[in-house]
Design a protein around this motif. Structure first.
Motif, PDB file in Angstrom:
ATOM      1  N   GLY A  71       5.901  89.362 101.555  1.00  0.00           N
ATOM      2  CA  GLY A  71       7.258  89.465 101.021  1.00  0.00           C
ATOM      3  C   GLY A  71       8.103  90.439 101.812  1.00  0.00           C
ATOM      4  N   SER A  72       7.515  91.568 102.194  1.00  0.00           N
ATOM      5  CA  SER A  72       8.230  92.543 103.022  1.00  0.00           C
ATOM      6  C   SER A  72       8.559  91.959 104.384  1.00  0.00           C
ATOM      7  CB  SER A  72       7.390  93.813 103.200  1.00  0.00           C
ATOM      8  OG  SER A  72       7.248  94.485 101.974  1.00  0.00           O
ATOM      9  N   GLN A  73       7.687  91.104 104.887  1.00  0.00           N
ATOM     10  CA  GLN A  73       7.934  90.471 106.179  1.00  0.00           C
ATOM     11  C   GLN A  73       9.149  89.557 106.120  1.00  0.00           C
ATOM     12  OE1 GLN A  73       4.164  88.750 107.575  1.00  0.00           O
ATOM     13  NE2 GLN A  73       3.141  90.438 106.531  1.00  0.00           N
ATOM     14  N   TYR A  74       9.271  88.797 105.043  1.00  0.00           N
ATOM     15  CA  TYR A  74      10.441  87.924 104.904  1.00  0.00           C
ATOM     16  C   TYR A  74      11.707  88.736 104.647  1.00  0.00           C
ATOM     17  CZ  TYR A  74       7.384  83.899 104.999  1.00  0.00           C
ATOM     18  OH  TYR A  74       6.477  82.943 105.389  1.00  0.00           O
ATOM     19  N   GLU A  75      11.568  89.828 103.922  1.00  0.00           N
ATOM     20  CA  GLU A  75      12.705  90.723 103.714  1.00  0.00           C
ATOM     21  C   GLU A  75      13.166  91.298 105.053  1.00  0.00           C
ATOM     22  OE1 GLU A  75      13.811  94.886 101.384  1.00  0.00           O
ATOM     23  OE2 GLU A  75      11.834  93.998 101.102  1.00  0.00           O
ATOM     24  N   LEU A  76      12.215  91.734 105.872  1.00  0.00           N
ATOM     25  CA  LEU A  76      12.545  92.284 107.187  1.00  0.00           C
ATOM     26  C   LEU A  76      13.217  91.232 108.060  1.00  0.00           C
ATOM     27  CD1 LEU A  76      12.465  94.538 109.292  1.00  0.00           C
ATOM     28  CD2 LEU A  76      10.124  93.808 109.849  1.00  0.00           C
ATOM     29  N   GLU A  77      12.719  90.021 108.012  1.00  0.00           N
ATOM     30  CA  GLU A  77      13.322  88.941 108.798  1.00  0.00           C
ATOM     31  C   GLU A  77      14.797  88.776 108.438  1.00  0.00           C
ATOM     32  OE1 GLU A  77      12.574  84.209 109.829  1.00  0.00           O
ATOM     33  OE2 GLU A  77      11.106  85.284 108.618  1.00  0.00           O
ATOM     34  N   THR A  78      15.082  88.790 107.161  1.00  0.00           N
ATOM     35  CA  THR A  78      16.473  88.668 106.696  1.00  0.00           C
ATOM     36  C   THR A  78      17.318  89.833 107.189  1.00  0.00           C
ATOM     37  OG1 THR A  78      15.781  87.432 104.745  1.00  0.00           O
ATOM     38  CG2 THR A  78      17.932  88.529 104.641  1.00  0.00           C
ATOM     39  N   GLN A  79      16.793  91.039 107.080  1.00  0.00           N
ATOM     40  CA  GLN A  79      17.538  92.226 107.500  1.00  0.00           C
ATOM     41  C   GLN A  79      17.824  92.213 109.001  1.00  0.00           C
ATOM     42  OE1 GLN A  79      14.926  95.220 106.010  1.00  0.00           O
ATOM     43  NE2 GLN A  79      15.591  94.933 103.898  1.00  0.00           N
ATOM     44  N   LEU A  80      16.877  91.720 109.783  1.00  0.00           N
ATOM     45  CA  LEU A  80      17.095  91.630 111.222  1.00  0.00           C
ATOM     46  C   LEU A  80      18.180  90.613 111.551  1.00  0.00           C
ATOM     47  CD1 LEU A  80      13.407  91.798 112.494  1.00  0.00           C
ATOM     48  CD2 LEU A  80      15.155  93.596 112.649  1.00  0.00           C
ATOM     49  N   ILE A  81      18.172  89.491 110.857  1.00  0.00           N
ATOM     50  CA  ILE A  81      19.202  88.466 111.074  1.00  0.00           C
ATOM     51  C   ILE A  81      20.571  89.012 110.700  1.00  0.00           C
ATOM     52  CG2 ILE A  81      20.031  86.221 110.271  1.00  0.00           C
ATOM     53  CD1 ILE A  81      16.987  85.442 110.031  1.00  0.00           C
ATOM     54  N   VAL A  82      20.658  89.721 109.578  1.00  0.00           N
ATOM     55  CA  VAL A  82      21.924  90.327 109.153  1.00  0.00           C
ATOM     56  C   VAL A  82      22.378  91.355 110.190  1.00  0.00           C
ATOM     57  CG1 VAL A  82      22.984  91.853 107.427  1.00  0.00           C
ATOM     58  CG2 VAL A  82      21.603  89.904 106.690  1.00  0.00           C
ATOM     59  N   SER A  83      21.460  92.166 110.672  1.00  0.00           N
ATOM     60  CA  SER A  83      21.796  93.182 111.676  1.00  0.00           C
ATOM     61  C   SER A  83      22.341  92.540 112.942  1.00  0.00           C
ATOM     62  CB  SER A  83      20.575  94.025 112.017  1.00  0.00           C
ATOM     63  OG  SER A  83      20.167  94.764 110.905  1.00  0.00           O
ATOM     64  N   SER A  84      21.767  91.434 113.331  1.00  0.00           N
ATOM     65  CA  SER A  84      22.260  90.720 114.505  1.00  0.00           C
ATOM     66  C   SER A  84      23.661  90.173 114.263  1.00  0.00           C
ATOM     67  CB  SER A  84      21.298  89.590 114.866  1.00  0.00           C
ATOM     68  OG  SER A  84      21.793  88.851 115.948  1.00  0.00           O
ATOM     69  N   SER A  85      23.870  89.606 113.082  1.00  0.00           N
ATOM     70  CA  SER A  85      25.192  89.046 112.782  1.00  0.00           C
ATOM     71  C   SER A  85      26.266  90.128 112.708  1.00  0.00           C
ATOM     72  CB  SER A  85      25.152  88.231 111.490  1.00  0.00           C
ATOM     73  OG  SER A  85      25.007  89.070 110.368  1.00  0.00           O
ATOM     74  N   LEU A  86      25.860  91.354 112.409  1.00  0.00           N
ATOM     75  CA  LEU A  86      26.798  92.483 112.391  1.00  0.00           C
ATOM     76  C   LEU A  86      26.997  93.093 113.783  1.00  0.00           C
ATOM     77  CD1 LEU A  86      25.577  94.253 109.119  1.00  0.00           C
ATOM     78  CD2 LEU A  86      27.729  93.006 109.449  1.00  0.00           C
ATOM     79  N   GLY A  87      26.250  92.580 114.753  1.00  0.00           N
ATOM     80  CA  GLY A  87      26.382  93.077 116.119  1.00  0.00           C
ATOM     81  C   GLY A  87      25.540  94.305 116.427  1.00  0.00           C
ATOM     82  N   PHE A  88      24.585  94.630 115.540  1.00  0.00           N
ATOM     83  CA  PHE A  88      23.744  95.805 115.751  1.00  0.00           C
ATOM     84  C   PHE A  88      22.550  95.509 116.653  1.00  0.00           C
ATOM     85  CE2 PHE A  88      24.974  97.331 111.217  1.00  0.00           C
ATOM     86  CZ  PHE A  88      26.247  97.616 111.644  1.00  0.00           C
ATOM     87  N   LEU A  89      22.149  94.237 116.745  1.00  0.00           N
ATOM     88  CA  LEU A  89      21.010  93.831 117.564  1.00  0.00           C
ATOM     89  C   LEU A  89      21.451  92.773 118.557  1.00  0.00           C
ATOM     90  CD1 LEU A  89      17.930  93.243 115.187  1.00  0.00           C
ATOM     91  CD2 LEU A  89      18.131  94.942 116.991  1.00  0.00           C
TER      92      LEU A  89
END
Length: 116
Positions: A71-89
């Motif tokens: 579950g934490s892995q899927y949560e992390l996946e979502t957070q990384l995608i959001v971070s990319s969409s915000l231009g952080f990654l």
């Protein structure tokens, strides 16, 4: 009971934590207590739950902690995608982290099947 250090998924999870800390080191300073902290805590919880579950008495209990880790892995996946969409990654960094994370997810699901 199992020795968590013997599981490749735990080893890969600890490597992922290092890579996450590196990738988030350049996030905006105003995100220190926001998404940066959330991503890092989430990443650390992946191998931590594997370790905690390995100390439980039954395989069923271990499997439950593996599920929490997943579950934490899927949560992390979502957070990384959001971070990319915000231009952080950068897209390349996102792709590398997601590839690493997807492999850990596959390994975790295999262990859940084994110990369920």
């Amino acid at each position: 009971m199992h020795n968590f250090r013997d599981f490749n998924v735990w080893k890969r999870g600890t490597e992922l934590v290092k890579n996450i800390y590196s990738a988030t080191s350049d996030f905006p300073s105003e995100e220190k207590f926001g998404i940066t902290s959330q991503i890092r805590r989430c990443a650390v919880s992946i191998p931590s739950n594997i370790a905690e579950g390995s100390g439980r008495k039954t395989d069923k209990d271990f499997s439950n902690f593996l599920s929490i880790s997943l579950g934490s892995q899927y949560e992390l996946e979502t957070q990384l995608i959001v971070s990319s969409s915000l231009g952080f990654l950068q897209e390349k960094v996102l792709e590398e982290l997601l590839n690493e994370l997807n492999e850990i997810q596959r390994m975790t699901r295999a262990l859940i099947d084994k110990f369920s």
